[in-house]
Design a protein around this motif. Structure first.
Motif, PDB file in Angstrom:
ATOM      1  N   LEU A   1       0.822  -1.205   0.000  1.00 54.25           N
ATOM      2  CA  LEU A   1       0.000   0.000   0.000  1.00 54.25           C
ATOM      3  C   LEU A   1       0.860   1.261   0.000  1.00 54.25           C
ATOM      4  N   LYS A   2       1.994   1.221   0.696  1.00 58.35           N
ATOM      5  CA  LYS A   2       2.890   2.370   0.709  1.00 58.35           C
ATOM      6  C   LYS A   2       3.422   2.658  -0.691  1.00 58.35           C
ATOM      7  N   GLU A   3       3.873   1.633  -1.403  1.00 57.41           N
ATOM      8  CA  GLU A   3       4.377   1.829  -2.765  1.00 57.41           C
ATOM      9  C   GLU A   3       3.256   2.209  -3.724  1.00 57.41           C
ATOM     10  N   ALA A   4       2.048   1.698  -3.497  1.00 58.07           N
ATOM     11  CA  ALA A   4       0.927   2.037  -4.373  1.00 58.07           C
ATOM     12  C   ALA A   4       0.548   3.506  -4.234  1.00 58.07           C
ATOM     13  N   TYR A   5       0.519   4.019  -2.996  1.00 60.10           N
ATOM     14  CA  TYR A   5       0.210   5.441  -2.803  1.00 60.10           C
ATOM     15  C   TYR A   5       1.312   6.324  -3.388  1.00 60.10           C
ATOM     16  N   ALA A   6       2.577   5.859  -3.324  1.00 58.14           N
ATOM     17  CA  ALA A   6       3.687   6.662  -3.841  1.00 58.14           C
ATOM     18  C   ALA A   6       3.725   6.668  -5.371  1.00 58.14           C
ATOM     19  N   ALA A   7       3.420   5.521  -6.003  1.00 58.27           N
ATOM     20  CA  ALA A   7       3.522   5.411  -7.466  1.00 58.27           C
ATOM     21  C   ALA A   7       2.305   5.980  -8.182  1.00 58.27           C
ATOM     22  N   SER A   8       1.136   6.010  -7.517  1.00 52.81           N
ATOM     23  CA  SER A   8      -0.123   6.493  -8.115  1.00 52.81           C
ATOM     24  C   SER A   8      -0.403   5.809  -9.453  1.00 52.81           C
ATOM     25  N   PRO A   9      -0.525   4.475  -9.478  1.00 57.07           N
ATOM     26  CA  PRO A   9      -0.776   3.791 -10.752  1.00 57.07           C
ATOM     27  C   PRO A   9      -2.232   3.925 -11.177  1.00 57.07           C
ATOM     28  N   GLN A  10      -2.498   3.574 -12.429  1.00 60.17           N
ATOM     29  CA  GLN A  10      -3.862   3.535 -12.934  1.00 60.17           C
ATOM     30  C   GLN A  10      -4.493   2.165 -12.768  1.00 60.17           C
ATOM     31  N   LEU A  11      -3.664   1.167 -12.495  1.00 64.46           N
ATOM     32  CA  LEU A  11      -4.135  -0.203 -12.313  1.00 64.46           C
ATOM     33  C   LEU A  11      -3.168  -0.928 -11.397  1.00 64.46           C
ATOM     34  N   VAL A  12      -3.706  -1.713 -10.454  1.00 64.23           N
ATOM     35  CA  VAL A  12      -2.896  -2.515  -9.539  1.00 64.23           C
ATOM     36  C   VAL A  12      -3.287  -3.972  -9.716  1.00 64.23           C
ATOM     37  N   ILE A  13      -2.289  -4.840  -9.864  1.00 61.25           N
ATOM     38  CA  ILE A  13      -2.504  -6.279 -10.019  1.00 61.25           C
ATOM     39  C   ILE A  13      -1.790  -6.983  -8.865  1.00 61.25           C
ATOM     40  N   ILE A  14      -2.516  -7.805  -8.120  1.00 59.77           N
ATOM     41  CA  ILE A  14      -1.977  -8.549  -6.984  1.00 59.77           C
ATOM     42  C   ILE A  14      -1.950 -10.025  -7.353  1.00 59.77           C
ATOM     43  N   ASP A  15      -0.764 -10.615  -7.371  1.00 59.52           N
ATOM     44  CA  ASP A  15      -0.585 -12.015  -7.757  1.00 59.52           C
ATOM     45  C   ASP A  15       0.200 -12.744  -6.655  1.00 59.52           C
ATOM     46  N   SER A  16      -0.451 -13.390  -5.729  1.00 60.04           N
ATOM     47  CA  SER A  16      -1.872 -13.578  -5.586  1.00 60.04           C
ATOM     48  C   SER A  16      -2.290 -13.135  -4.193  1.00 60.04           C
ATOM     49  N   ILE A  17      -3.601 -13.089  -3.929  1.00 59.40           N
ATOM     50  CA  ILE A  17      -4.099 -12.623  -2.643  1.00 59.40           C
ATOM     51  C   ILE A  17      -3.746 -13.597  -1.531  1.00 59.40           C
ATOM     52  N   GLN A  18      -3.542 -14.883  -1.859  1.00 58.14           N
ATOM     53  CA  GLN A  18      -3.199 -15.875  -0.832  1.00 58.14           C
ATOM     54  C   GLN A  18      -1.765 -15.755  -0.345  1.00 58.14           C
ATOM     55  N   THR A  19      -0.910 -14.989  -1.031  1.00 63.51           N
ATOM     56  CA  THR A  19       0.473 -14.814  -0.600  1.00 63.51           C
ATOM     57  C   THR A  19       0.693 -13.514   0.159  1.00 63.51           C
ATOM     58  N   ILE A  20      -0.321 -12.657   0.250  1.00 62.23           N
ATOM     59  CA  ILE A  20      -0.192 -11.366   0.920  1.00 62.23           C
ATOM     60  C   ILE A  20      -0.585 -11.529   2.392  1.00 62.23           C
ATOM     61  N   TYR A  21       0.163 -10.872   3.274  1.00 64.66           N
ATOM     62  CA  TYR A  21      -0.149 -10.924   4.694  1.00 64.66           C
ATOM     63  C   TYR A  21       0.028  -9.539   5.304  1.00 64.66           C
ATOM     64  N   SER A  22      -0.658  -9.328   6.416  1.00 62.04           N
ATOM     65  CA  SER A  22      -0.569  -8.077   7.174  1.00 62.04           C
ATOM     66  C   SER A  22       0.120  -8.345   8.501  1.00 62.04           C
ATOM     67  N   GLN A  23       0.966  -7.421   8.920  1.00 59.27           N
ATOM     68  CA  GLN A  23       1.690  -7.595  10.173  1.00 59.27           C
ATOM     69  C   GLN A  23       0.794  -7.352  11.392  1.00 59.27           C
ATOM     70  N   ASN A  24      -0.416  -6.853  11.189  1.00 56.34           N
ATOM     71  CA  ASN A  24      -1.335  -6.651  12.298  1.00 56.34           C
ATOM     72  C   ASN A  24      -2.033  -7.924  12.734  1.00 56.34           C
ATOM     73  N   ILE A  25      -1.899  -8.994  11.951  1.00 57.18           N
ATOM     74  CA  ILE A  25      -2.564 -10.260  12.260  1.00 57.18           C
ATOM     75  C   ILE A  25      -1.498 -11.326  12.407  1.00 57.18           C
ATOM     76  N   GLU A  26      -1.525 -12.045  13.512  1.00 60.25           N
ATOM     77  CA  GLU A  26      -0.515 -13.060  13.803  1.00 60.25           C
ATOM     78  C   GLU A  26      -0.951 -14.414  13.269  1.00 60.25           C
ATOM     79  N   SER A  27      -1.009 -14.530  11.959  1.00 60.38           N
ATOM     80  CA  SER A  27      -1.297 -15.807  11.317  1.00 60.38           C
ATOM     81  C   SER A  27      -0.591 -15.824   9.974  1.00 60.38           C
ATOM     82  N   SER A  28      -0.449 -17.001   9.421  1.00 64.52           N
ATOM     83  CA  SER A  28       0.317 -17.156   8.183  1.00 64.52           C
ATOM     84  C   SER A  28      -0.477 -16.643   6.992  1.00 64.52           C
ATOM     85  N   ALA A  29       0.256 -16.329   5.926  1.00 67.65           N
ATOM     86  CA  ALA A  29      -0.385 -15.870   4.692  1.00 67.65           C
ATOM     87  C   ALA A  29      -1.246 -16.973   4.102  1.00 67.65           C
ATOM     88  N   GLY A  30      -2.389 -16.596   3.581  1.00 68.98           N
ATOM     89  CA  GLY A  30      -3.319 -17.548   3.003  1.00 68.98           C
ATOM     90  C   GLY A  30      -4.377 -18.034   3.966  1.00 68.98           C
TER      91      GLY A  30
END
Length: 470
Positions: free
Chosen positions: A174-203
């Motif tokens: 999200l930090k890089e997305a706000y800095a780059a201001s793209p017209q389209l964002v592609i996430i490959d894949s959602i099961q590999t993304i994790y947040s540090q606010n939640i103590e569980s594994s990605a997916g």
């Protein structure tokens, strides 16, 4: 020291529970409850609460009468804008625009699912490569930047507006997305993304739900469309909680067989268009190519007159196809006859065989029956019943059907030929492909002008069908 907060989540539907239960009370599945750490601090607000507060507003929103609400067409991004710099890249955007309802709506969240190796990452990378004016941030949690560069070169080209980020931490993305201001964002894949606010594994259920909610907030705040690539489970459903499909605006499903070159992109959910549209692609060495006329790929490619082959005028969504139905009937070598169907429901095939034996008098109970839908397609249109019966009888008699003949009709248990929907589209597709005759139900009445070059034959029963073609 803050107490660690844990909860139990259903891996099938994402339902949350304070304790373990053998059966999920929401979806009824057994042994699907998984324990996960939700938060280490009771004061830390989760991403979901912040997203909900954003969606609900700051409390200043007021109800408005429906006639006073301003309406208009959504602002869309046309993905099929090809420039001269991308002439060597396979075109896959025009069909995708049609499935999305006329282009990608700004601020929308699109979920793309499919089997491993079906072409999800290939299609997602072809989108920014086709249009060098579309500033795209391609985030990959499965591949390195070098791997993506190699795949882009294989697909036909690169340009400066395609930004590649190999990252799995949501906050950094999200930090890089706000800095780059793209017209389209592609996430490959959602099961590999994790947040540090939640103590569980990605997916995990909680990670997938929270990350999707945070990306939804980013898309709505900035007006940037986001494409999420999602994995699927062994039964074909998208992995993760069911709420993931409720959060997103569009759900696209890639279907097909890895052993065949053809892929079907189907719209399961679309808040900005129809779900009756689909696109057909062909996997080539340099990417996915659009198949503008799929019927030419699925009709017979042989010159000799062979038995056991019939052509069906089917309809998938709102798009007509002409497909080849292949059948083989032989004497059972063993005591129990075999029944096998590829691309078609074997239970419905058994029903059609029972109709032939009971209503028409063909003794097929002691014969092996094999059925195949050419091209690796999986069909569910009941209008293919007449073509399947014709192919089975053709193989049983070892006699080829008349050339340039198509069929479109559903068969009932009483042996009657039932009408099918949108018969005009089926007749028009048959005429466009050079068919001379098409058999339909006598209860179907085509509207509009008759098509030149194709004779429409209306029949009422299966027995009448046998007399007409044999």
């Amino acid at each position: 020291m803050a107490k660690i907060k844990k909860a139990w989540f259903c891996s099938a539907c994402g339902n949350e529970s304070a304790k373990w239960m053998g059966k999920c009370p929401a979806c009824g599945e057994w042994n699907t409850m998984v324990e996960e750490i939700v938060s280490k601090s009771p004061d830390s607000a989760s991403l979901t609460s912040r997203v909900q507060s954003y969606l609900q507003g700051s409390g200043n929103s007021k109800p408005q009468p429906l006639p006073q609400i301003e309406s208009g067409q959504e602002s869309r991004i046309i993905l099929g804008n090809r420039t001269n710099a991308q002439e060597d890249i396979c075109d896959a955007g025009n069909e995708l625009d049609r499935v999305l309802g006329g282009g990608m709506v700004k601020g929308s969240l699109v979920l793309l699912g499919g089997e491993p190796g079906i072409g999800k990452s290939t299609l997602s990378l072809q989108i920014p490569l086709m249009n060098d004016t579309l500033r795209t941030l391609y985030v990959s949690g499965e591949e390195s930047a070098k791997q993506i560069k190699m795949r882009a070169q294989r697909l036909g080209g690169t340009h400066d507006n395609c930004l590649v980020l190999s990252e799995t931490l949501l906050e950094n993305i999200l930090k890089e997305a706000y800095a780059a201001s793209p017209q389209l964002v592609i996430i490959d894949s959602i099961q590999t993304i994790y947040s540090q606010n939640i103590e569980s594994s990605a997916g995990s259920v909680s990670q997938v739900r929270e990350c999707a909610a945070a990306l939804l907030r980013y898309a709505k705040e900035t007006g940037t469309p986001v494409i999420l690539i999602g994995h699927i489970t062994k039964d074909g459903s998208i992995a993760g909680p069911k709420v993931l499909e409720h959060i997103v605006d569009v759900v696209l499903q890639f279907e097909g067989d890895n052993r065949h070159a053809y892929r079907i992109l189907r719209s399961i959910k679309n808040r900005f268009g129809s779900t009756a549209e689909l696109a057909v692609y062909q996997m080539c060495s340099d990417g996915l190519r659009e198949v503008l006329n799929p019927s030419e790929m699925f009709i017979p490619m042989h010159g000799a007159e062979l038995s056991g082959i019939a052509v069906s005028a089917m309809l998938d969504g709102s798009r007509p196809f002409l497909i080849e139905v292949q059948s083989l009937v032989s004497t059972a070598a063993y005591g129990t006859p075999q029944r096998s169907a590829t691309g078609f429901d074997v239970r419905r095939m058994n029903m059609l065989l029972a109709v032939l034996e009971k209503r028409v008098g063909f003794k097929l109970s002691q014969k092996d029956v094999f059925l195949n839908i050419a091209g690796g397609l999986k069909i569910t249109d009941p209008a293919c019943d007449m073509a399947i019966v014709a192919a089975i009888l053709s193989s049983n008699f070892d006699s080829s059907l008349p050339p340039n003949v198509a069929f479109a009709g559903e068969i009932g248990l009483s042996g009657e030929i039932r009408p099918v929907s949108q018969i005009e589209k089926r007749i028009a597709e048959a005429a466009k492909l050079g068919m001379k005759k098409i058999f339909i139900s006598s209860y179907n009445t085509p509207q509009g002008k008759p098509h030149k070059g194709v004779q429409v034959i209306q029949i009422a029963t299966v027995a009448e069908l046998v007399k007409q073609i044999f």
